[in-house]
Design an enzyme around this catalytic site. Structure first.
Site, PDB file in Angstrom:
ATOM      1  N   GLU A 161      66.828  31.449  14.719  1.00 43.47           N
ATOM      2  CA  GLU A 161      67.609  31.529  15.962  1.00 43.47           C
ATOM      3  C   GLU A 161      66.721  31.943  17.139  1.00 43.47           C
ATOM      4  O   GLU A 161      66.875  31.434  18.238  1.00 43.47           O
ATOM      5  CB  GLU A 161      68.770  32.522  15.810  1.00 43.47           C
ATOM      6  CG  GLU A 161      69.909  32.008  14.951  1.00 43.47           C
ATOM      7  CD  GLU A 161      70.605  30.785  15.538  1.00 43.47           C
ATOM      8  OE1 GLU A 161      70.469  30.518  16.743  1.00 43.47           O
ATOM      9  OE2 GLU A 161      71.276  30.075  14.769  1.00 43.47           O
ATOM     10  N   TYR A 218      74.279  36.547  21.647  1.00 45.81           N
ATOM     11  CA  TYR A 218      74.266  35.250  20.961  1.00 45.81           C
ATOM     12  C   TYR A 218      73.672  35.397  19.552  1.00 45.81           C
ATOM     13  O   TYR A 218      74.281  34.974  18.565  1.00 45.81           O
ATOM     14  CB  TYR A 218      73.444  34.208  21.770  1.00 45.81           C
ATOM     15  CG  TYR A 218      73.103  33.026  20.914  1.00 45.81           C
ATOM     16  CD1 TYR A 218      74.025  32.017  20.713  1.00 45.81           C
ATOM     17  CD2 TYR A 218      71.891  32.967  20.225  1.00 45.81           C
ATOM     18  CE1 TYR A 218      73.747  30.961  19.857  1.00 45.81           C
ATOM     19  CE2 TYR A 218      71.599  31.929  19.376  1.00 45.81           C
ATOM     20  CZ  TYR A 218      72.528  30.928  19.199  1.00 45.81           C
ATOM     21  OH  TYR A 218      72.258  29.903  18.332  1.00 45.81           O
ATOM     22  N   ASP A 269      75.771  29.566  23.434  1.00 45.99           N
ATOM     23  CA  ASP A 269      74.458  29.196  23.954  1.00 45.99           C
ATOM     24  C   ASP A 269      74.691  28.088  24.981  1.00 45.99           C
ATOM     25  O   ASP A 269      75.841  27.797  25.341  1.00 45.99           O
ATOM     26  CB  ASP A 269      73.511  28.761  22.817  1.00 45.99           C
ATOM     27  CG  ASP A 269      73.922  27.429  22.199  1.00 45.99           C
ATOM     28  OD1 ASP A 269      75.069  26.965  22.458  1.00 45.99           O
ATOM     29  OD2 ASP A 269      73.113  26.826  21.477  1.00 45.99           O
TER      30      ASP A 269
END
Ligand code: SF4
Length: 346
Positions: free
Chosen positions: A38, A120, A138
């Site tokens: 990520e 996030y 996002d």
């Protein structure tokens, strides 16, 4: 919203099941690889990330191994992805997690307290690794939601972000929240594309406000980008000094731009460069210039070729200096500008 939310979630999950790609961080649902992927995927394409991710996992197979590795090794493994503060945060985070037992926390509320983990990333780890009902927003999710629900607000503004997170949190299902979040991001990436949304192929087209009102071209509402010519220009004057197959590199201080990275020695002026390398013979003419866009600034580097009889003990403005084989520059954490200059001039 409830029945609509359920319908959207079901369709996004079906879409994800039908189009799911085999990616190396999806082979098991462990928090560590999900976290690393990520962070790597922020502002970087999947295809670019895959080889970096694979090498990273070979080098640092566990959080403990990562925590115990020298920062230079961590920066070297990150070299080429840019945004080095992310690598430094990953390292600090791994050290905190290792000290606390070696497992990333399960809840987004705990994850977000760790270095470099924002809302996030916390949502992505908690939902994908631990099946927690946590949302993610996002750029891709923001675009889909702004179109689906005709969000008129500037999606980068505080009010726009608040609204998008509110929608995302309402929509995320308790069953398979991780798959749903990934499905929504992929829908944004592959179907609801910025300029040319492929609405005919979209599984939620009949529920989409922007599609129904023919407003897909004007949504999402994005702030105007700063033109590159409006950015502050940082000028640097650098020397590429070779000795046989080695290149002279200097390490930047631990804070500031490109903190802790190696680069060819540079200064803010030609005179400053000569003062930093008093025993070097630096050519008068510029061998190349390199321009690099940073997020809020533009870096302009004039590069001179130079010669040096022996390695200086120090170079002003740097913490250490070394000869590094040109062939293995990539083994160090070097700035992308230095990597490009060495490639162009050697
Ligand atoms: Fe995006 Fe078109 Fe789907 Fe609406 S219908 S979510 S604009 S791809």
């Amino acid at each position: 919203m409830k029945p609509l939310a359920g319908e959207i979630a079901n369709r996004v999950l079906e879409y994800f099941d039908a189009t799911r790609r085999d990616l190396p961080w999806r082979t098991n649902r462990q928090a560590y690889p999900i976290w690393i992927s990520e962070i790597m995927l922020q502002q970087t394409r999947i295809e670019t990330v895959i080889p970096f991710f694979t090498r990273w996992m070979e080098k640092f197979p566990t959080i403990e191994r990562l925590a115990a590795s020298p920062t230079d090794d961590v920066l070297a493994a990150w070299s080429g992805l840019g945004y080095y503060s992310r690598a430094r945060n990953i390292h600090r985070c791994a050290q905190e997690v290792a000290e606390a037992g070696g497992s990333l926390p399960r809840s987004a509320a705990e994850l977000i307290k760790l270095p470099g983990i924002g809302r996030y990333t916390a949502g992505a780890i908690a939902s994908q690794a631990y099946d927690q009902r946590e949302a993610v927003v996002d750029g891709n999710v923001a675009r889909v939601l702004a179109r689906l629900f005709v969000v008129e607000l500037d999606i980068k503004s505080a009010a726009g972000q608040k609204e998008l997170w509110r929608l995302a949190e309402e929509l995320v299902p308790s069953k398979s929240p991780g798959d749903y979040n990934q499905g929504l991001m992929e829908l944004g990436q592959r179907v609801c594309k910025p300029r040319t949304p492929d609405c005919k192929r979209c599984p939620v087209a009949d529920l989409c406000g922007a599609f129904a009102s023919d407003r897909t071209a004007e949504l999402p509402n994005l702030p105007k980008r700063k033109k590159s010519s409006d950015k502050v220009v940082i000028e640097r004057f650098a020397a590429l000094i070779l000795s046989g197959k080695n290149v002279l590199l200097a390490k930047r201080p631990a804070a500031g731009l490109y903190a802790g990275l190696w680069e060819i020695p540079a200064a803010d002026s030609r005179e400053g460069l000569e003062a930093a390398l008093p025993s070097a013979d630096i050519q008068k003419s510029i061998a190349m210039t390199r321009e690099q866009e940073l997020s809020h600034r533009r870096l302009k580097i004039a590069v001179y070729l130079g010669e040096l009889a022996r390695k200086p003990r120090i170079v002003a403005g740097y913490t250490s200096v070394k000869w590094q084989p040109v062939a293995s520059v990539a083994d160090l954490g070097v700035s992308s500008a230095t990597a490009a200059i060495i490639e162009a001039l050697t």
